[in-house]
Scaffold this motif. Sequence first.
Motif, PDB file in Angstrom:
ATOM      1  N   HIS A 260       0.838  -1.213   0.000  1.00 38.11           N
ATOM      2  CA  HIS A 260       0.000   0.000   0.000  1.00 38.11           C
ATOM      3  C   HIS A 260       0.871   1.260   0.000  1.00 38.11           C
ATOM      4  CE1 HIS A 260      -3.330   2.657   0.756  1.00 38.11           C
ATOM      5  NE2 HIS A 260      -2.973   2.915   2.006  1.00 38.11           N
ATOM      6  N   LEU A 261       1.924   1.261   0.796  1.00 42.98           N
ATOM      7  CA  LEU A 261       2.859   2.388   0.790  1.00 42.98           C
ATOM      8  C   LEU A 261       3.473   2.581  -0.587  1.00 42.98           C
ATOM      9  CD1 LEU A 261       4.766   4.540   1.954  1.00 42.98           C
ATOM     10  CD2 LEU A 261       6.232   2.671   2.783  1.00 42.98           C
ATOM     11  N   LEU A 262       3.892   1.504  -1.215  1.00 43.85           N
ATOM     12  CA  LEU A 262       4.488   1.607  -2.544  1.00 43.85           C
ATOM     13  C   LEU A 262       3.488   2.162  -3.556  1.00 43.85           C
ATOM     14  CD1 LEU A 262       6.523  -1.717  -2.561  1.00 43.85           C
ATOM     15  CD2 LEU A 262       7.487   0.575  -2.850  1.00 43.85           C
ATOM     16  N   ALA A 263       2.238   1.741  -3.467  1.00 39.56           N
ATOM     17  CA  ALA A 263       1.214   2.257  -4.377  1.00 39.56           C
ATOM     18  C   ALA A 263       1.026   3.761  -4.192  1.00 39.56           C
ATOM     19  CB  ALA A 263      -0.109   1.524  -4.155  1.00 39.56           C
ATOM     20  N   ILE A 264       1.064   4.224  -2.951  1.00 42.71           N
ATOM     21  CA  ILE A 264       0.971   5.665  -2.683  1.00 42.71           C
ATOM     22  C   ILE A 264       2.192   6.382  -3.255  1.00 42.71           C
ATOM     23  CG2 ILE A 264       0.983   7.410  -0.855  1.00 42.71           C
ATOM     24  CD1 ILE A 264      -0.596   5.363   0.857  1.00 42.71           C
ATOM     25  N   HIS A 265       3.352   5.821  -3.022  1.00 45.47           N
ATOM     26  CA  HIS A 265       4.595   6.418  -3.536  1.00 45.47           C
ATOM     27  C   HIS A 265       4.546   6.585  -5.044  1.00 45.47           C
ATOM     28  CE1 HIS A 265       8.853   7.094  -4.318  1.00 45.47           C
ATOM     29  NE2 HIS A 265       8.849   6.026  -5.107  1.00 45.47           N
ATOM     30  N   TYR A 266       4.047   5.581  -5.739  1.00 40.59           N
ATOM     31  CA  TYR A 266       4.016   5.625  -7.202  1.00 40.59           C
ATOM     32  C   TYR A 266       2.780   6.321  -7.756  1.00 40.59           C
ATOM     33  CZ  TYR A 266       8.187   2.793  -7.420  1.00 40.59           C
ATOM     34  OH  TYR A 266       9.486   2.349  -7.291  1.00 40.59           O
ATOM     35  N   GLY A 267       1.957   6.874  -6.877  1.00 36.70           N
ATOM     36  CA  GLY A 267       0.871   7.743  -7.311  1.00 36.70           C
ATOM     37  C   GLY A 267      -0.354   7.046  -7.838  1.00 36.70           C
ATOM     38  N   THR A 268      -0.534   5.771  -7.514  1.00 37.65           N
ATOM     39  CA  THR A 268      -1.695   5.049  -8.033  1.00 37.65           C
ATOM     40  C   THR A 268      -2.854   5.005  -7.038  1.00 37.65           C
ATOM     41  OG1 THR A 268      -0.867   2.904  -7.258  1.00 37.65           O
ATOM     42  CG2 THR A 268      -0.206   3.618  -9.473  1.00 37.65           C
ATOM     43  N   THR A 269      -2.616   5.480  -5.816  1.00 35.67           N
ATOM     44  CA  THR A 269      -3.681   5.593  -4.818  1.00 35.67           C
ATOM     45  C   THR A 269      -3.290   6.687  -3.828  1.00 35.67           C
ATOM     46  OG1 THR A 269      -5.138   4.331  -3.335  1.00 35.67           O
ATOM     47  CG2 THR A 269      -2.788   3.914  -3.144  1.00 35.67           C
TER      48      THR A 269
ATOM     49  N   PHE B  30       2.089   7.604   6.834  1.00 35.47           N
ATOM     50  CA  PHE B  30       3.205   7.580   5.890  1.00 35.47           C
ATOM     51  C   PHE B  30       3.845   8.946   5.650  1.00 35.47           C
ATOM     52  CE2 PHE B  30       0.780   3.849   3.902  1.00 35.47           C
ATOM     53  CZ  PHE B  30       1.533   2.905   4.578  1.00 35.47           C
ATOM     54  N   ASP B  31       3.364   9.987   6.293  1.00 35.72           N
ATOM     55  CA  ASP B  31       3.820  11.336   5.959  1.00 35.72           C
ATOM     56  C   ASP B  31       5.330  11.483   6.061  1.00 35.72           C
ATOM     57  OD1 ASP B  31       1.291  12.163   5.353  1.00 35.72           O
ATOM     58  OD2 ASP B  31       0.929  13.211   7.245  1.00 35.72           O
ATOM     59  N   GLU B  32       5.927  10.958   7.135  1.00 36.82           N
ATOM     60  CA  GLU B  32       7.374  11.096   7.302  1.00 36.82           C
ATOM     61  C   GLU B  32       8.140  10.435   6.164  1.00 36.82           C
ATOM     62  OE1 GLU B  32       8.645  11.765  11.898  1.00 36.82           O
ATOM     63  OE2 GLU B  32       8.527   9.708  11.178  1.00 36.82           O
ATOM     64  N   ILE B  33       7.681   9.282   5.740  1.00 42.66           N
ATOM     65  CA  ILE B  33       8.342   8.598   4.627  1.00 42.66           C
ATOM     66  C   ILE B  33       8.190   9.395   3.341  1.00 42.66           C
ATOM     67  CG2 ILE B  33       8.336   6.519   3.182  1.00 42.66           C
ATOM     68  CD1 ILE B  33       7.337   4.974   5.654  1.00 42.66           C
TER      69      ILE B  33
ATOM     70  N   ASP C 261      15.341  10.662   1.474  1.00 45.73           N
ATOM     71  CA  ASP C 261      15.749   9.382   0.908  1.00 45.73           C
ATOM     72  C   ASP C 261      14.549   8.508   0.526  1.00 45.73           C
ATOM     73  OD1 ASP C 261      15.065   9.194   3.579  1.00 45.73           O
ATOM     74  OD2 ASP C 261      16.580   7.685   4.070  1.00 45.73           O
ATOM     75  N   ARG C 262      13.415   9.160   0.323  1.00 42.33           N
ATOM     76  CA  ARG C 262      12.179   8.433  -0.025  1.00 42.33           C
ATOM     77  C   ARG C 262      12.378   7.525  -1.235  1.00 42.33           C
ATOM     78  NH1 ARG C 262       6.514  11.404  -1.988  1.00 42.33           N
ATOM     79  NH2 ARG C 262       5.734   9.676  -3.288  1.00 42.33           N
ATOM     80  N   ASN C 263      12.900   8.035  -2.329  1.00 44.37           N
ATOM     81  CA  ASN C 263      13.023   7.235  -3.552  1.00 44.37           C
ATOM     82  C   ASN C 263      13.945   6.041  -3.344  1.00 44.37           C
ATOM     83  OD1 ASN C 263      11.302   8.931  -4.970  1.00 44.37           O
ATOM     84  ND2 ASN C 263      12.951  10.174  -5.806  1.00 44.37           N
ATOM     85  N   GLU C 264      15.024   6.262  -2.640  1.00 48.87           N
ATOM     86  CA  GLU C 264      15.973   5.183  -2.369  1.00 48.87           C
ATOM     87  C   GLU C 264      15.318   4.089  -1.531  1.00 48.87           C
ATOM     88  OE1 GLU C 264      20.251   4.570  -0.054  1.00 48.87           O
ATOM     89  OE2 GLU C 264      19.520   6.592  -0.520  1.00 48.87           O
ATOM     90  N   LEU C 265      14.561   4.501  -0.513  1.00 48.87           N
ATOM     91  CA  LEU C 265      13.884   3.530   0.343  1.00 48.87           C
ATOM     92  C   LEU C 265      12.827   2.747  -0.418  1.00 48.87           C
ATOM     93  CD1 LEU C 265      13.454   5.684   3.562  1.00 48.87           C
ATOM     94  CD2 LEU C 265      14.887   3.640   3.349  1.00 48.87           C
ATOM     95  N   MET C 266      12.076   3.421  -1.270  1.00 46.39           N
ATOM     96  CA  MET C 266      11.017   2.742  -2.025  1.00 46.39           C
ATOM     97  C   MET C 266      11.597   1.797  -3.077  1.00 46.39           C
ATOM     98  SD  MET C 266       8.245   3.672  -0.526  1.00 46.39           S
ATOM     99  CE  MET C 266       9.328   3.590   0.911  1.00 46.39           C
ATOM    100  N   ASP C 267      12.714   2.187  -3.688  1.00 42.20           N
ATOM    101  CA  ASP C 267      13.379   1.286  -4.633  1.00 42.20           C
ATOM    102  C   ASP C 267      13.843   0.019  -3.923  1.00 42.20           C
ATOM    103  OD1 ASP C 267      12.987   2.984  -6.750  1.00 42.20           O
ATOM    104  OD2 ASP C 267      15.000   3.865  -6.676  1.00 42.20           O
ATOM    105  N   TRP C 268      14.366   0.191  -2.706  1.00 39.58           N
ATOM    106  CA  TRP C 268      14.799  -0.973  -1.921  1.00 39.58           C
ATOM    107  C   TRP C 268      13.608  -1.832  -1.517  1.00 39.58           C
ATOM    108  CZ3 TRP C 268      13.399  -1.600   3.321  1.00 39.58           C
ATOM    109  CH2 TRP C 268      13.981  -2.700   3.955  1.00 39.58           C
ATOM    110  N   LEU C 269      12.524  -1.202  -1.102  1.00 39.39           N
ATOM    111  CA  LEU C 269      11.365  -1.946  -0.608  1.00 39.39           C
ATOM    112  C   LEU C 269      10.760  -2.816  -1.696  1.00 39.39           C
ATOM    113  CD1 LEU C 269       9.557  -2.396   1.883  1.00 39.39           C
ATOM    114  CD2 LEU C 269       8.110  -0.524   1.069  1.00 39.39           C
TER     115      LEU C 269
END
Length: 272
Positions: free
Chosen positions: A68-77, A85-88, A93-101
Motif C-alpha cells: 500500500h505504501l508503494l502504491a501511494i509512492h508511485y501515485g496510483t492511490t 506515511f507522511d514522514e516517509i 531518501d524516499r526514492n531510495e527507500l522505495m526502490d529498496w522496498l
Amino acid sequence: MTNYAIGDIQGCFDELTELLEVINFGNDDQLWIAGDLVNRGPKSLETLRFLKTLGNRAKIVLGNHDLHLLAIHYGTTTQRRSDTFDEILNAPDRNELMDWLRQQPLLIHDAELEYTMVHAGIPPNWSLKKARSYALEVEQILKSTLAIEFFRNMYGNKPDRWKKSIQGWERIRMITNYFTRMRFCSDKGKLDFIAKGSLSCQPEGFLPWFEHPGKTIDKHRIIFGHWAALEGKADHHNVFALDTGCVWGNTLTAMRLEDQQLFCVPSRKQQE
C-alpha cells in the motif's frame, strides 16, 4: 549465526530496538521479517532505514501495508485516514527507500533451515513448488517497469478463488491477495475478505488457511504474520504465527528459528 523471525513491526521501531537487545542480536545474526514493516505505528521511516542498513542480514517479505505504501509512492492511490506515511513521503531518501522496498520478495524459502516465510499464508491447494513459482511472477513485475501498472491493478477482492485459467492482472492480484491478505479460505482456496478477527468469527464454509490439509501446510514449516487476532497461536505443529499486535498495544515477538523459543517485548502503548 543465529536466525530470528519477527512478526509485523508496523512502525513500532522503539519496540524493535528493545527486542533486538533482549535477543542480544549480534553482527553475525540474521533477522527474518514477516512483512508489514510500516503503517499505523509512529516510526515507519526509522524502521525502513534501519532494516535497509542490515543488507543481507535481513530477510524480508512484503506485506499488504508495504505494498500500500508503494502504491501511494508511485501515485496510483492516496493515503487513508489511518495511514501514517507522511514522514516517509517527505523524507529526502524516499526514492531510495522505495526502490529498496519493492525489491523484497513475497516468499522466502530456506532449504537448509527448512523454513518458509510469507506475510499472510499459502493456500492449501498449492504445493510449495507452485507457491514459489507464483510468488516469483509477482516479484519480477515489482522489480520491472511494469510496477506502476501493477499498483494500478493491485486493489480488489476479485477473483476470490484460484483457477489455472486466470490470466493477466486478475491472476497477479489473486496471487498477491493470497500472500498478503489471506486469513480464512475454503479447501479450494476461495478467500473470505470480511472476517478479520479471532478464530471464533470463522465464516461458515471456511477455515483458517493453515487448518486445511495440504502438501505445503502439512510438510513444511511456515512462518507468517498479518493476523494479529491470533495472538501468536496457530495451533498447528509446523505453522508459526508471529503477528502479536504490537501496534495495537500488545507485544512484538521474535522466534529463534533454531529451537523455536519465543521472545516478546510489550508495546509502548501498554506503558502510556
